[in-house]
Design an enzyme around this catalytic site. Structure first.
Site, PDB file in Angstrom:
ATOM      1  N   CYS A   1       0.818  -1.220   0.000  1.00  0.00           N
ATOM      2  CA  CYS A   1       0.000   0.000   0.000  1.00  0.00           C
ATOM      3  C   CYS A   1       0.851   1.269   0.000  1.00  0.00           C
ATOM      4  CB  CYS A   1      -0.924   0.008   1.213  1.00  0.00           C
ATOM      5  SG  CYS A   1      -2.039  -1.372   1.173  1.00  0.00           S
TER       6      CYS A   1
ATOM      7  N   HIS B   1      -3.804   6.721   1.214  1.00  0.00           N
ATOM      8  CA  HIS B   1      -4.021   5.416   0.586  1.00  0.00           C
ATOM      9  C   HIS B   1      -5.433   4.951   0.932  1.00  0.00           C
ATOM     10  CE1 HIS B   1      -3.998   1.304  -0.455  1.00  0.00           C
ATOM     11  NE2 HIS B   1      -3.975   0.898   0.801  1.00  0.00           N
TER      12      HIS B   1
ATOM     13  N   ASN C   1      -9.859  -1.389  -2.187  1.00  0.00           N
ATOM     14  CA  ASN C   1      -8.431  -1.134  -1.956  1.00  0.00           C
ATOM     15  C   ASN C   1      -7.644  -1.665  -3.151  1.00  0.00           C
ATOM     16  OD1 ASN C   1      -5.765  -1.124  -1.128  1.00  0.00           O
ATOM     17  ND2 ASN C   1      -6.137  -2.080   0.863  1.00  0.00           N
TER      18      ASN C   1
HETATM   19  N1  ACO Z   1     -18.813 -10.181   5.889  1.00  0.00           N
HETATM   20  C1  ACO Z   1     -19.493 -10.470   6.999  1.00  0.00           C
HETATM   21  N2  ACO Z   1     -18.908 -10.768   8.173  1.00  0.00           N
HETATM   22  C2  ACO Z   1     -17.571 -10.756   8.214  1.00  0.00           C
HETATM   23  C3  ACO Z   1     -16.784 -10.443   7.091  1.00  0.00           C
HETATM   24  C4  ACO Z   1     -17.465 -10.160   5.889  1.00  0.00           C
HETATM   25  N3  ACO Z   1     -16.809  -9.842   4.753  1.00  0.00           N
HETATM   26  N4  ACO Z   1     -15.499 -10.512   7.432  1.00  0.00           N
HETATM   27  C5  ACO Z   1     -15.442 -10.821   8.730  1.00  0.00           C
HETATM   28  N5  ACO Z   1     -16.709 -10.984   9.214  1.00  0.00           N
HETATM   29  C6  ACO Z   1     -17.125 -11.294  10.564  1.00  0.00           C
HETATM   30  C7  ACO Z   1     -16.046 -11.929  11.381  1.00  0.00           C
HETATM   31  O1  ACO Z   1     -16.023 -13.324  11.151  1.00  0.00           O
HETATM   32  C8  ACO Z   1     -16.457 -11.594  12.790  1.00  0.00           C
HETATM   33  O2  ACO Z   1     -17.476 -12.490  13.178  1.00  0.00           O
HETATM   34  P1  ACO Z   1     -17.570 -13.015  14.711  1.00  0.00           P
HETATM   35  O3  ACO Z   1     -17.781 -11.787  15.534  1.00  0.00           O
HETATM   36  O4  ACO Z   1     -18.744 -13.924  14.657  1.00  0.00           O
HETATM   37  O5  ACO Z   1     -16.274 -13.672  14.960  1.00  0.00           O
HETATM   38  C9  ACO Z   1     -17.111 -10.225  12.658  1.00  0.00           C
HETATM   39  O6  ACO Z   1     -17.413 -10.091  11.253  1.00  0.00           O
HETATM   40  C10 ACO Z   1     -16.208  -9.070  13.092  1.00  0.00           C
HETATM   41  O7  ACO Z   1     -14.916  -9.267  12.549  1.00  0.00           O
HETATM   42  P2  ACO Z   1     -13.728  -8.304  12.868  1.00  0.00           P
HETATM   43  O8  ACO Z   1     -12.520  -8.780  12.142  1.00  0.00           O
HETATM   44  O9  ACO Z   1     -13.653  -8.088  14.336  1.00  0.00           O
HETATM   45  O10 ACO Z   1     -14.254  -6.968  12.165  1.00  0.00           O
HETATM   46  P3  ACO Z   1     -13.675  -5.530  12.256  1.00  0.00           P
HETATM   47  O11 ACO Z   1     -14.699  -4.653  12.800  1.00  0.00           O
HETATM   48  O12 ACO Z   1     -12.306  -5.521  12.831  1.00  0.00           O
HETATM   49  O13 ACO Z   1     -13.522  -5.143  10.703  1.00  0.00           O
HETATM   50  C11 ACO Z   1     -11.932  -5.000   8.923  1.00  0.00           C
HETATM   51  C12 ACO Z   1     -12.716  -5.920   9.857  1.00  0.00           C
HETATM   52  C13 ACO Z   1     -12.905  -4.214   8.075  1.00  0.00           C
HETATM   53  C14 ACO Z   1     -11.071  -5.880   8.034  1.00  0.00           C
HETATM   54  C15 ACO Z   1     -11.064  -4.041   9.751  1.00  0.00           C
HETATM   55  O14 ACO Z   1     -10.380  -4.716  10.766  1.00  0.00           O
HETATM   56  C16 ACO Z   1     -10.060  -3.291   8.895  1.00  0.00           C
HETATM   57  O15 ACO Z   1     -10.402  -2.536   8.024  1.00  0.00           O
HETATM   58  N6  ACO Z   1      -8.772  -3.450   9.164  1.00  0.00           N
HETATM   59  C17 ACO Z   1      -7.750  -2.747   8.395  1.00  0.00           C
HETATM   60  C18 ACO Z   1      -7.585  -3.367   7.093  1.00  0.00           C
HETATM   61  C19 ACO Z   1      -6.656  -2.558   6.248  1.00  0.00           C
HETATM   62  O16 ACO Z   1      -6.528  -1.362   6.376  1.00  0.00           O
HETATM   63  N7  ACO Z   1      -5.974  -3.165   5.373  1.00  0.00           N
HETATM   64  C20 ACO Z   1      -5.171  -2.301   4.554  1.00  0.00           C
HETATM   65  C21 ACO Z   1      -3.927  -2.689   4.292  1.00  0.00           C
HETATM   66  S1  ACO Z   1      -3.996  -3.490   2.798  1.00  0.00           S
HETATM   67  C22 ACO Z   1      -2.397  -3.645   2.252  1.00  0.00           C
HETATM   68  O17 ACO Z   1      -1.490  -3.126   2.801  1.00  0.00           O
HETATM   69  C23 ACO Z   1      -2.223  -4.567   1.111  1.00  0.00           C
END
Ligand code: ACO
Length: 338
Positions: free
Chosen positions: A116, A264, A294
């Site tokens: 990224c 980003h 992304n």
């Molecule tokens: N659809 C529905 N439910 C989902 C999904 C989905 N796509 N993905 C995960 N869940 C579920 C999980 O299984 C979990 O269920 P549970 O509570 O029964 O266990 C629940 O949703 C919550 O999951 P969390 O991982 O706690 O969700 P969170 O609120 O943390 O959001 C997210 C996840 C959106 C990925 C967030 O953590 C995030 O954006 N992190 C940063 C990601 C990022 O910036 N990446 C960029 C770098 S990319 C690069 O460098 C290549």
């Protein structure tokens, strides 16, 4: 007079297959509401199913547009920098593949593997090459084909819903001037302790059997990107303000000197948290993740191309800041003045 690195042209390439959040619900257990609430993403574009299209192909289309706007022919380029985490093939790098697709015979090409932050590393590298005299007209490309490497089942839903395909290209040139224009400052960082918070493990040269053929069941997931979302999120919202303060300290500038910020596009919530924490006016932050997801190394050059097309920036004196955090971990910032 000093050499300054200025932008001569930008271009982008977006594949034709529109994939909405609702389309994803047919592949995995997810919902439009979950995705929008947590990430802001409404849709993304993927390479059409069955099509043979790598990062260098999208990069080529973006490059042609950037070259046209710059008024350059491919032969004018004296260095290519290609940022991607989804190279066409394991090796050689996509920069070499793009070079020959542009019809060039011996123009040097360098791949940057900084995810990224790939575009920021590329721009800072181009600036250093220009200032050192090693090159003067550089084509920078950020391009990704994520869709062929995502686990599009419920097992991979936490990652698969985030990523889109696309490419952005920027032609930069060194000019001799006393004016305070072009790339004004760059700050780059990496912390490999965070490597396994966001990675694709296989194929892996560190294994005795790099290809790890014959994996079964959930072990197959080792071929797909994995992410500790919360760790990435928390680190990003800490590092983005930190690097902003660092580049302001380096330049003596403040937020009032910046007309538009290009973060980003990893997650709209990360960018909103940054904006609120830094008390920055919402209108000063450019976001388009809603449309594209992304696109990693492509996200900033795509955003830059869109903002220029919309005439949001580009007037003499307009000052912009690029900022990013991603896998590696890597993070950084570049300030640029038109
Ligand atoms: N659809 C529905 N439910 C989902 C999904 C989905 N796509 N993905 C995960 N869940 C579920 C999980 O299984 C979990 O269920 P549970 O509570 O029964 O266990 C629940 O949703 C919550 O999951 P969390 O991982 O706690 O969700 P969170 O609120 O943390 O959001 C997210 C996840 C959106 C990925 C967030 O953590 C995030 O954006 N992190 C940063 C990601 C990022 O910036 N990446 C960029 C770098 S990319 C690069 O460098 C290549």
């Amino acid at each position: 007079m000093m050499k300054k690195t200025v932008i001569r042209g930008t271009g982008k390439a977006i594949p034709s297959r529109l994939v909405t959040n609702n389309d994803l619900t047919k592949m995995m257990d997810t919902s439009d509401e979950w995705i929008q609430q947590r990430t802001g993403i409404k849709q993304r574009y993927w390479v059409p199913e069955g099509e043979i299209m790598g990062a260098s192909d999208l990069g080529l289309e973006a490059s042609h547009k950037a070259l046209e706007k710059a008024g350059w022919k491919p032969e004018d380029i004296d260095f290519i920098i290609f940022a991607t985490l989804s190279p066409d093939i394991f090796f050689p790098g996509s920069g070499c593949l793009l070079q020959t697709k542009l019809g060039l015979k011996s123009t040097p090409a360098l791949d940057i593997r900084q995810q990224c932050t790939g575009f920021l590393y590329s721009l800072a590298t181009a600036d250093a090459y220009i200032k050192s005299g090693l090159a003067n007209k550089i084509l920078i490309v950020g391009a990704e084909v994520h869709s062929s490497g995502l686990d599009k089942t419920t097992r991979g839903r936490d990652v698969a819903v985030l990523f889109g395909d696309g490419a952005g290209a920027v032609c930069v040139e060194g000019v001799d001037t006393d004016e305070n224009i072009g790339v004004l400052a760059s700050v780059l960082h990496a912390d490999g302790k965070g490597a396994d918070a966001l990675m694709t493990e296989l194929p892996a040269s560190r294994l005795p059997d790099r290809m790890a053929l014959g994996l079964e069941g959930d072990e197959i997931a080792r071929y797909y990107p994995v992410m500790n979302g919360q760790s990435v999120f928390k680190t990003a919202v800490r590092k983005l303000p930190e690097v902003t303060r660092e580049i302001f300290a380096k330049t003596g500038m403040t937020i009032d000197d910046i007309d538009l910020i290009f973060p980003h596009q990893a997650n709209l919530r990360i960018n909103q948290a940054y904006q609120q924490f830094m008390k920055i006016d919402e209108a000063k932050i450019f976001n388009n993740i809603q449309k594209y997801g992304n696109t990693t190394a492509a996200s900033i050059p795509i955003a830059l191309d869109e903002a220029l097309e919309q005439n949001l920036i580009g007037k003499q004196g307009d000052t912009i800041m690029f900022i990013g955090f991603g896998a590696g971990f890597t993070w950084g910032s570049v300030i640029y003045r038109f």
